[in-house]
Design a protein around this motif. Structure first.
Motif, mmCIF file in Angstrom:
data_model
loop_
_atom_site.group_PDB
_atom_site.id
_atom_site.type_symbol
_atom_site.label_atom_id
_atom_site.label_comp_id
_atom_site.label_asym_id
_atom_site.label_seq_id
_atom_site.Cartn_x
_atom_site.Cartn_y
_atom_site.Cartn_z
ATOM 1 N N SER A 61 3.015 4.266 0.429
ATOM 2 C CA SER A 61 1.788 4.706 1.104
ATOM 3 C C SER A 61 1.703 6.224 1.115
ATOM 4 N N GLU A 108 -3.714 0.835 3.717
ATOM 5 C CA GLU A 108 -2.895 -0.292 4.133
ATOM 6 C C GLU A 108 -3.431 -0.829 5.458
ATOM 7 N N ASP A 185 -3.707 0.122 -1.281
ATOM 8 C CA ASP A 185 -2.433 0.028 -0.573
ATOM 9 C C ASP A 185 -2.215 -1.372 0.013
ATOM 10 N N GLU A 186 -1.259 -2.079 -0.532
ATOM 11 C CA GLU A 186 -0.855 -3.410 -0.065
ATOM 12 C C GLU A 186 -2.003 -4.377 0.183
ATOM 13 N N LYS A 273 7.161 -1.530 11.513
ATOM 14 C CA LYS A 273 7.340 -0.177 10.974
ATOM 15 C C LYS A 273 8.454 0.521 11.722
HETATM 16 MG MG LIG Z 1 2.910 1.373 2.996
#
Ligand SMILES: [Mg+2]
Ligand SMILES: Nc1ncnc2c1ncn2[C@@H]1O[C@H](COP(=O)(O)OP(=O)(O)OP(=O)(O)O)[C@@H](O)[C@H]1O
Lengths: 283, 297
Positions: A61, A108, A185-186, A273
């Motif tokens: 990211s 993301e 992103d993802e 995270k």
């Molecule tokens: Mg990421």
């Protein structure tokens, strides 16, 4: 030419030459002290789909945000290296300048505007365009053809649509800016396998029919390498391997570490995270 | 205390119309809070500054319409300066820092306005009639009716701006998600200037109405304090909430003053609004009309 020197990871020279986007040895630091990217280089050729792979916290990211310059809002900074788009340096350009040039990121976690309707979300993607209402209306129609589901949900508040619909909405919104490259992103995050497949099919279609290039960050190595032409593997802020998607898929290390059997089970925890996202009011 | 229905309605209507004036101030707060999450303490000061500036230009001999146009330009310039000097350097700071910065802005605007225009009480007369009107037995001041019409018009214009225009849509997008707005190329700096400009123009409208009613004087800053309970009642993010909150406070405090006041030695009007706000805070902290928080992942 004298480039006979031994290259450990040969990048096909044709690719470097007609690269739409080139990231050259960038270093990224958060909060002035946290060094996250330690010299990342990559190329996206015109019309290519390039996958950026790696585990949690590898820096995928961060790489995308360094290109789209969304980093500054997170107190991040590119301290070394350069980013070139269509042969011009673009590091230092603001996100809106980049969107106007044709570089746009789909963040993301989708980040739809939840109180806006799906259609209003799509229209915000056209904010920087200056080619008039009719062109925008035509593109809206086009997006609905790629994503029929969005047409059905066009008057719903985006916050009340499903995860898959939100991902479509976020991609459609980015497409409304008429981009040359989408930093995705993802896209697979939190979606059922079937839906992931569906989204990647549309990405491929957009790539083939609209000529949009994609740089996609994915943890889902398996799917990403089936749709991408080329891949880079990041570990700890460094590119540790890169190559044609086909070659990566057959590589023993990739098979073991990224396509391994236990991988699917592990990945569902990716939402956790290591850092706490701070709420930002400005910027 | 002698109770009669016509008298009750007269008090009620008078209260509602006075409440409209609170709504005008509260609106400015809502605009900035909604878009940026900043509680703009300076909104009251902006009301005073706008009114002072307008009176200043009128006293220089300008026609009212011209003076209003120039004052509008001044408010936009003020918004631009605030973005450039205060907001931009504070990007990414926590809300409390920005709130403190707006306190700084308040003192600056107060001081600057008075240095520029002096600290006398000025009469502001832009020709709004103040004749008393009778509807049957009910007495209504025509000034209050004009104020209500102006507030209504303002809300309609703002609603159209937010719902139907490209920039309005972008403002709502920013209010929802700053980062996503940035990612699609909405330039936040421009958005802040627009938001503060709109809040400045709303402050001008409030300044004109309050200034015409009470004279343009320092105490106009204090009416901002009445906007606070209005906001708590209506919710910090709701434009209709600001209006209805204002009406409820206006009507509530007048009715309480007239019909309950005599039993409690009067002066209810001063604290009634805060009392009501406290009760709302206890039972519905997001305000009566606060934006529904969408919970879904
Ligand atoms: Mg990421
Ligand atoms: N705003 C920030 N402030 C400080 N550190 C950050 C910030 N954003 C990311 N990091 C750190 O940078 C590293 C790379 O994060 P990044 O989000 O780029 O990883 P990623 O490869 O996208 O991972 P994931 O697959 O979990 O999304 C992580 O160690 C993370 O903790």
């Amino acid at each position: 030419m004298s480039s006979a020197a031994v290259q450990i990871k040969p990048v096909p020279s044709a690719e470097a030459a007609d690269a739409l986007l080139t990231v050259n040895n960038i270093e990224v630091i958060y909060d002035h002290v946290i060094l996250v990217l330690k010299g990342v280089s990559l190329h996206v050729p015109l019309g290519g789909i390039v996958a950026l792979l790696g585990a949690n916290g590898a820096g995928k990211s961060t790489t995308l945000k360094a290109i789209s310059n969304l980093l500054r809002a997170e107190r991040g900074e590119v301290t070394k290296g350069s980013v070139t788009f269509e042969g011009q340096r673009i590091d230092g350009k603001t996100p809106d300048e980049l969107v106007q040039k044709g570089v746009i990121q789909v963040m993301e976690g989708r980040h739809c505007f939840e109180h806006l309707t799906v259609e209003e979300n799509l229209l915000t993607g056209a904010y920087t365009r200056k080619d008039g209402r009719q062109a925008i209306a035509a593109d809206l129609e086009l997006i609905y053809e790629y994503f029929p589901r969005l047409r059905e949900r066009r008057t719903s508040q985006a916050g009340y649509t499903s995860g898959g619909e939100q991902q479509m909405c976020a991609i459609g919104r980015a497409m409304m800016s008429r981009p040359k490259i989408v930093l995705l992103d993802e896209p697979s995050m939190g979606l059922a396998p079937q839906l992931v497949e569906q989204i990647f099919e549309i990405v491929k279609l957009l790539n083939e029919k609209e000529g949009v290039s994609f740089l996609l960050a994915e943890q889902n190595t398996n799917v990403a390498l089936r749709y991408a032409n080329y891949g880079y593997i990041l570990e700890n802020g460094r590119v540790v391997m890169d190559g044609e998607a086909e070659a990566l898929r057959n590589n023993e290390d990739v098979k073991e570490f990224y396509l391994g059997l236990s991988a699917t089970g592990r990945k569902s925890y990716r939402d956790v995270k290591q850092y706490r996202r701070r709420k930002r009011w400005l910027g | 205390m002698f109770f009669s229905w016509p008298f009750f309605f007269e008090v009620l209507i008078g209260g509602l119309l006075a409440g409209v004036m609170y709504s005008l101030v509260a609106l400015g707060f809502v605009l900035i809070f909604k878009a940026s999450g900043v509680f703009n303490f300076a909104q009251g000061a902006m009301v005073l500054f706008a009114a002072l500036t307008l009176v200043g230009f009128i006293n220089m001999g300008m026609p009212t319409a011209v003076a209003i146009l120039i004052t509008m330009a001044v408010m936009v310039a003020l918004a631009y300066s605030i973005e450039r000097v205060v907001l931009r350097p504070l990007v990414n700071q926590p809300p409390i820092i920005l709130f403190m910065a707006t306190i700084g802005i308040t003192f600056f605007i107060d001081g600057f306005g008075q240095t520029l225009w002096g600290s006398d009480v000025y009469v502001l007369d832009i020709g709004i009639p103040t004749t008393p009107l009778f509807f049957g037995d009910i007495l209504v001041n025509s000034f209050d009716l004009v104020a209500a019409a102006v507030a209504g018009l303002l809300v309609v214009v703002l609603a159209i701006f937010f719902q139907k225009t490209r920039v309005g849509r972008a403002l709502r997008a920013v209010a929802d998600d700053h980062q996503a707005a940035m990612s699609v190329g909405i330039p936040l700096r421009v958005i802040w200037v627009i938001v503060w400009s709109v809040a400045g123009l709303v402050a001008l409208v409030a300044g004109i109405m309050w200034g015409s009613k009470l004279g343009v004087q320092f105490s106009l800053v204090l009416i901002a304090l009445k906007a606070l309970p209005v906001l708590i009642l209506g919710g910090f993010t709701s434009i209709p909430g600001a209006i209805i909150g204002g009406l409820m406070i206006g009507a509530g405090e007048k009715l309480a003053e007239v019909f309950i006041g005599p039993f409690l030695a009067g002066a209810i009007e001063d604290w009634f609004a805060y009392m009501l706000a406290l009760v709302v805070l206890l039972f519905r902290p997001q305000g009566l009309f606060g934006e529904k928080i969408i919970e879904r992942v």
